[in-house]
Structures are given as structure tokens and as C-alpha cells.
Design a protein around this motif. Structure first.
Motif, PDB file in Angstrom:
ATOM      1  N   GLU A 115      40.563  59.807  80.959  1.00  0.00           N
ATOM      2  CA  GLU A 115      41.447  60.793  81.586  1.00  0.00           C
ATOM      3  C   GLU A 115      42.228  61.566  80.531  1.00  0.00           C
ATOM      4  N   GLY A 116      42.573  60.910  79.418  1.00  0.00           N
ATOM      5  CA  GLY A 116      43.262  61.609  78.336  1.00  0.00           C
ATOM      6  C   GLY A 116      42.391  62.673  77.702  1.00  0.00           C
ATOM      7  N   ILE A 117      41.131  62.338  77.482  1.00  0.00           N
ATOM      8  CA  ILE A 117      40.187  63.308  76.939  1.00  0.00           C
ATOM      9  C   ILE A 117      40.040  64.491  77.894  1.00  0.00           C
ATOM     10  N   ARG A 118      40.000  64.201  79.186  1.00  0.00           N
ATOM     11  CA  ARG A 118      39.852  65.281  80.155  1.00  0.00           C
ATOM     12  C   ARG A 118      41.055  66.229  80.109  1.00  0.00           C
ATOM     13  N   VAL A 119      42.268  65.656  80.010  1.00  0.00           N
ATOM     14  CA  VAL A 119      43.467  66.494  79.900  1.00  0.00           C
ATOM     15  C   VAL A 119      43.411  67.352  78.649  1.00  0.00           C
ATOM     16  N   MET A 120      43.074  66.731  77.523  1.00  0.00           N
ATOM     17  CA  MET A 120      43.053  67.459  76.260  1.00  0.00           C
ATOM     18  C   MET A 120      42.017  68.578  76.277  1.00  0.00           C
ATOM     19  N   ARG A 121      40.866  68.304  76.834  1.00  0.00           N
ATOM     20  CA  ARG A 121      39.824  69.335  76.905  1.00  0.00           C
ATOM     21  C   ARG A 121      40.208  70.436  77.884  1.00  0.00           C
ATOM     22  N   ALA A 122      40.903  70.065  78.958  1.00  0.00           N
ATOM     23  CA  ALA A 122      41.361  71.079  79.906  1.00  0.00           C
ATOM     24  C   ALA A 122      42.376  72.011  79.259  1.00  0.00           C
ATOM     25  N   LEU A 123      43.079  71.507  78.252  1.00  0.00           N
ATOM     26  CA  LEU A 123      44.024  72.327  77.498  1.00  0.00           C
ATOM     27  C   LEU A 123      43.331  73.119  76.388  1.00  0.00           C
TER      28      LEU A 123
END
Length: 309
Positions: free
Chosen positions: A76-84
């Protein structure tokens, strides 16, 4: 959960309404990016852990998460970072920690670099001025790549905190003040406050992202997390066996001077990651404390259990 989705959607409207490329008349691809970021935050809230709690950091350590902090796991952290809009090195990324108190505007990125045992004997001889010179030269070198890829060039101004290594706990802390070239010296600057915990097989990096006006107080959160990280028995720095264990190709000095990152081909990517991530986070800082982060102040619940939404 519906309230979470609605509130995050409103917050993201405020955030992206103030950022270039996210105007009200944005094309569908931009709308899709906004929707993905909302979904990423929702997934982070559902999967994360609110302190106080013990959080396992892969197979290496345990982090005692303080009350008021929220841990977002790897996927989920990777998903947030990539969404940013960030490029993430999946193999080393462990998770994110967010401060959720009323005035918190910081975030810690946790990574684990399994490069072997880091020799720390150079720490007793290093010179802060020489290290700063090394950092400045490293950034200047990375600017060639930044310019080629369309990122603003950066420059290092000086130490926020010169390198400090505790040989007993095997913890390293340092931070420099930097800026985009050409920007005013008195402008607010994004800050990386770097902390490391050495172990038998490699090291954890707990990178606090803050800004120059708040780092003096925010750094206490980084120190607390660093102190609360405990390696498992057999994974500790003092468990190293010279007869069987791998020794890293670089020593402690490289964790300050950027030699390790440059050797691994990561320095330019790291600096780009910091810039891109920090801009997305801190432009939105005014709404974070009262918006997105309030949903991380409680442990995720199962909507099927009933209760107020």
C-alpha cells in the motif's frame, strides 16, 4: 467507509486544484490519477496499523510504533508513492510512517538495504567539512542526469545536522539543507532528515521528509522511531560473523557521502524521488493535518461489523 471516500475526494480536490496539471478542466487521464491517489490512501488506511503497536519490519526487526503514528505496509505504501508520481525501488522499500497528530506534517520512508555488514571504523576519523564537500560534489555530478531527465538542478547549502554516529547502538543520523538552483535563499525548503540502523546483513534507512521551518521539531519523531527499532536476535550488528557473513563493498562513510548510492546507480534517482515526493506532499500540507491524516488516527475497522460510519 463511504465518509472516508467522500472526505478524501474533497481533500484531493483542494490539493490538486492548487497543483499544475490538475485543473478542473483536466483530461480524463488526470482525473484517473486523482481517483487512483484517493484509492491508494483508502487502501493504506485499511491495511495500516495505528500506534501504539509492534510492527514487524520484514524478517529483520521490530518497530515499536508510538501512539499518534500510523504505519503503511509495503504494497500500500508503494501504491501511495507511485500515485504521487514517484519511482520506487520495490526490493528495498519496507513501508511508510505518518504522523497523525494535529500539527504533524511529516512522513518517514523506511527502506532496508541488504548489502552486507557495514564496517563503521571510519566514523572515528571523519571530518564534517570533508563530508559536506563530498556531498556537494555528488549532487553536482547528479545534476547532469537530472537536467537530462528534465528535473531542476539542486545544490547543497550546508548541514542541518552534521553526521553523528553512535558506536554503541550502531545508529547514524545526518541531514543537509538543499534547494533547487536559482530559488531564493530564504524560501521554505524541503528537508531529508536521514537516520540509519545498522544490522548484521545490511541497514535500515528511516528517511524523514519535512521542511526547513519544521524539521527542528519534526526530527524528534525520527529519533523516536530510530530508537524504537530493534533487530531480531541473530540479525543484530554484534551478531556478525567474519567467517560466514558478507561484508558490504562500502563502509559507513558512504552512507553520508553518497558513495554507496552512486556505486549502486541510485544517487540521481534518489534525489529525483525526494524532490518529486516532497513537492506533492508539502504543497498539500495545509490540508493534510485536518483531512487525510485524521483517517489514520484510528485503527481500520471492518464495516461489516456495524457501528457509526
Amino acid at each position: 467507509m463511504q465518509k472516508f471516500i467522500t472526505a478524501v475526494g474533497a481533500i484531493l480536490f483542494v490539493i490538486f486544484g492548487s497543483l499544475p496539471g490538475f485543473s478542473q478542466g483536466a483530461p480524463s487521464s488526470e482525473a484517473e490519477r486523482k481517483a487512483e491517489l484517493a484509492a491508494a490512501w483508502q487502501a493504506a488506511s485499511n491495511a495500516g496499523t495505528a500506534g501504539p503497536a509492534d510492527v514487524a519490519l520484514i524478517d529483520q526487526a521490530t518497530l515499536k510504533l508510538p501512539a499518534g503514528d500510523f504505519f503503511v505496509p509495503k504494497a500500500e505504501g508503494i501504491r501511495v508513492m507511485r500515485a504521487l508520481g514517484n519511482t520506487i525501488h520495490d526490493a528495498s522499500f519496507v513501508g511508510l510512517v505518518l504522523g497523525t497528530r494535529q500539527n504533524d506534517r511529516w512522513l518517514v520512508v523506511i527502506t532496508y538495504i541488504k548489502e552486507g555488514y557495514i564496517k563503521d571504523d571510519a566514523a572515528k576519523d571523519w571530518n564534517a567539512d570533508d563530508l559536506l564537500k563530498n556531498l556537494k560534489e555528488g549532487v553536482e555530478e547528479s545534476n547532469k542526469d537530472r537536467a537530462a531527465r528534465g528535473f531542476p538542478e539542486m545544490e547543497v547549502i550546508g548541514w542541518i545536522e552534521p553526521p553523528n554516529y553512535d558506536a554503541t547502538s550502531h545508529r547514524l543520523v545526518w541531514s543537509v539543507l538543499g534547494k533547487d538552483k536559482g530559488t531564493p535563499d530564504d524560501a521554505r525548503k524541503d528537508v531529508n532528515y536521514n537516520t540509519y540502523a545498522l544490522g548484521r546483513d545490511g541497514y535500515f534507512s528511516l528517511n524523514l521528509l519535512s521542511d526547513s521551518t519544521k524539521v527542528a521539531t519534526d526530527k524528534s519523531a525520527a529519533h523516536e522511531l530510530l530508537a524504537n527499532l530493534t533487530y531480531q536476535s541473530g540479525k543484530r550488528y554484534e551478531d556478525f560473523s567474519a567467517s560466514t557473513d558478507r561484508i558490504a563493498e562500502y563502509g559507513l562513510l558512504a552512507l553520508v557521502g553518497g558513495v554507496a548510492a552512486k556505486k549502486l546507480g541510485l544517487l540521481a534517482l534518489l534525489l529525483a524521488f525526494v524532490l518529486k515526493f516532497a513537492k506533492a506532499i508539502f504543497v498539500a500540507a495545509a490540508v493534510f493535518g485536518t483531512g487525510v491524516l485524521k483517517f489514520f488516527r484510528r485503527k481500520p475497522r471492518d464495516d461489516s461489523a456495524g457501528g457509526p460510519a
